[in-house]
Scaffold this active site. Structure first.
Site, PDB file in Angstrom:
ATOM      1  CE  LYS A 154      33.854   0.917  40.079  1.00  0.00           C
ATOM      2  NZ  LYS A 154      35.019   1.218  40.865  1.00  0.00           N
ATOM      3  CB  ILE A 155      26.398   1.702  45.010  1.00  0.00           C
ATOM      4  CG1 ILE A 155      26.516   0.476  44.104  1.00  0.00           C
ATOM      5  CG2 ILE A 155      24.936   1.967  45.367  1.00  0.00           C
ATOM      6  CD1 ILE A 155      26.134  -0.837  44.764  1.00  0.00           C
ATOM      7  CB  THR A 232      19.913  -0.539  48.592  1.00  0.00           C
ATOM      8  OG1 THR A 232      20.875   0.527  48.598  1.00  0.00           O
ATOM      9  CG2 THR A 232      18.511   0.050  48.525  1.00  0.00           C
ATOM     10  CB  SER A 233      24.434  -2.048  51.732  1.00  0.00           C
ATOM     11  OG  SER A 233      23.910  -1.757  53.019  1.00  0.00           O
ATOM     12  NE  ARG A 234      25.691  -8.697  50.699  1.00  0.00           N
ATOM     13  CZ  ARG A 234      25.431  -8.411  49.437  1.00  0.00           C
ATOM     14  NH1 ARG A 234      24.457  -7.562  49.148  1.00  0.00           N
ATOM     15  NH2 ARG A 234      26.135  -8.951  48.460  1.00  0.00           N
ATOM     16  CG  ASP A 258      16.492  -4.361  47.587  1.00  0.00           C
ATOM     17  OD1 ASP A 258      15.379  -4.730  47.178  1.00  0.00           O
ATOM     18  OD2 ASP A 258      17.570  -4.728  47.062  1.00  0.00           O
ATOM     19  CD  GLU A 263      18.730 -10.838  51.832  1.00  0.00           C
ATOM     20  OE1 GLU A 263      19.140 -11.182  50.711  1.00  0.00           O
ATOM     21  OE2 GLU A 263      18.594  -9.646  52.162  1.00  0.00           O
ATOM     22  CG  HIS A 295      18.857  -8.879  47.781  1.00  0.00           C
ATOM     23  ND1 HIS A 295      19.615  -9.341  48.825  1.00  0.00           N
ATOM     24  CD2 HIS A 295      19.718  -8.274  46.930  1.00  0.00           C
ATOM     25  CE1 HIS A 295      20.891  -9.025  48.618  1.00  0.00           C
ATOM     26  NE2 HIS A 295      20.968  -8.377  47.467  1.00  0.00           N
ATOM     27  CD  GLN A 296      12.168  -4.995  43.366  1.00  0.00           C
ATOM     28  OE1 GLN A 296      11.282  -5.621  43.926  1.00  0.00           O
ATOM     29  NE2 GLN A 296      11.925  -4.211  42.326  1.00  0.00           N
ATOM     30  CB  ALA A 297      18.649  -2.704  44.838  1.00  0.00           C
TER      31      ALA A 297
END
Length: 330
Positions: A154-155, A232-234, A258, A263, A295-297
């Site tokens: 989806k993303i 922006t995934s992992r 991100d 982290e 990690h704000q996406a």
């Protein structure tokens, strides 16, 4: 049901309390993360609600089982931090939020791309200091560039649509055939070809044993010189040390993150008054062509409302004996 939240922040409390007006569960919020030391705090709770950096391994699950926990509700899409086999063996259900707002993450991906390209973060700081010189701020037209997307869920698909709107040629790779991707003009291609052809590579795949350190010395060597890499995934999809080598040799000219593979000891906390001990992370920060967000996406009102509603609905479904549509199995 009695629900205990680990790693709870003020925004979690706000959105979950609001969503709970419909579900009427008994909510308890803790700032501490879930791990082998804190799992005992779930005593007499029916459900635990956890986030991306909480530890839900076999030992933790045994403690939760002894405490009477029936479900681990993930308030996120990823579940790589959960031992699904152990959960199944102990009879604990695991449910996630598979799609809260793909637009939130996709739009943040574009924010990283545009900021790195046009260097707006550096320009902002210059102007505040009265420096209006343009030297060092040169960018490129995104229109006409080739962008490779690894992962077309989806993303990934929302990201593709946005990039098509910018006039980009979009290449895509996924382990499954995605008909919708071709319908919106994504050229499906194998990984090696994507590495060779893409000016920008953006990661949108889950973290699995197959994707762990997918971006490594070997894959970076196949990429175009001067490639832009976005994640922006992992975090652990990228081998950070390999990427640092790529930055030093200028194989990678732009890096937008991100997420970060270590982290857990950094993100979601204010460490501004502390000395950060992670030397690899600090090396990343030393590059002026690296942009990192914490990690704000996912962090939009729309996404948080959806996360709260779906997480609590998963718990309600279990309570009412309904099918757990968002259950995660090993």
């Amino acid at each position: 049901m009695n629900v205990i939240f680990f790693s709870a922040k003020p925004y979690d409390i706000h959105f979950f309390k609001d969503a709970n007006k419909q579900h009427r569960h008994h909510l308890k919020f803790l700032e501490v993360p879930l791990n082998e030391s804190t799992a005992v705090l779930a005593k007499e709770q029916d459900a635990v609600c956890v986030f991306v950096n909480d530890t839900v391994n076999a030992k933790v699950l045994q403690i939760l089982t002894d405490a009477g926990v029936k479900i681990v509700a993930l308030r996120c899409a990823g579940y790589n931090n959960v031992d699904l086999t152990a959960a199944q063996e102990k009879g604990i259900k695991v449910a996630r939020v598979p799609a809260y707002s793909p637009y939130a993450v996709a739009e943040h991906t574009l924010a990283l791309i545009l900021t790195l390209n046009r260097k707006t973060h550096r320009a902002y700081n210059r102007v505040r200091e009265g420096n209006f010189a343009l030297s060092g701020l040169m960018g490129f037209d995104l229109h006409g560039r080739t962008v490779g997307l690894i992962g077309l869920g989806k993303i990934g698909l929302v990201t593709a649509r946005i990039l098509k709107g910018f006039g980009c040629k979009v290449l895509g790779y996924d382990i499954t055939e995605i008909e919708e991707a071709e319908q919106i003009g994504v050229v499906l291609i194998d990984l090696d070809s994507l590495y060779r052809q893409a000016d920008i590579i953006s990661l949108h795949c889950p973290l699995t044993p197959q994707t762990y350190h997918l971006i490594n010395d070997e894959s970076i060597a196949k990429m175009k010189d001067g490639v832009m890499l976005i994640n922006t995934s992992r975090g652990a999809i990228i081998d950070t040390k390999a990427v640092i080598k790529g930055l030093k040799t200028e194989k990678i000219s732009y890096l937008g993150l991100d997420v970060y593979e270590e982290e857990g000891d950094l993100f979601f906390e204010d460490l501004s008054n502390k000395v950060i001990q992670d030397d690899v992370f600090m090396r990343l920060l030393s590059f002026n062509n690296v942009l990192i967000t914490g990690h704000q996406a996912f962090f939009t009102t729309n996404a948080l409302q959806s996360i709260a509603q779906i997480s609590l609905q998963n718990i309600t479904d279990l309570e009412q004996g309904k099918v757990l549509v968002n259950e995660v199995l090993p």
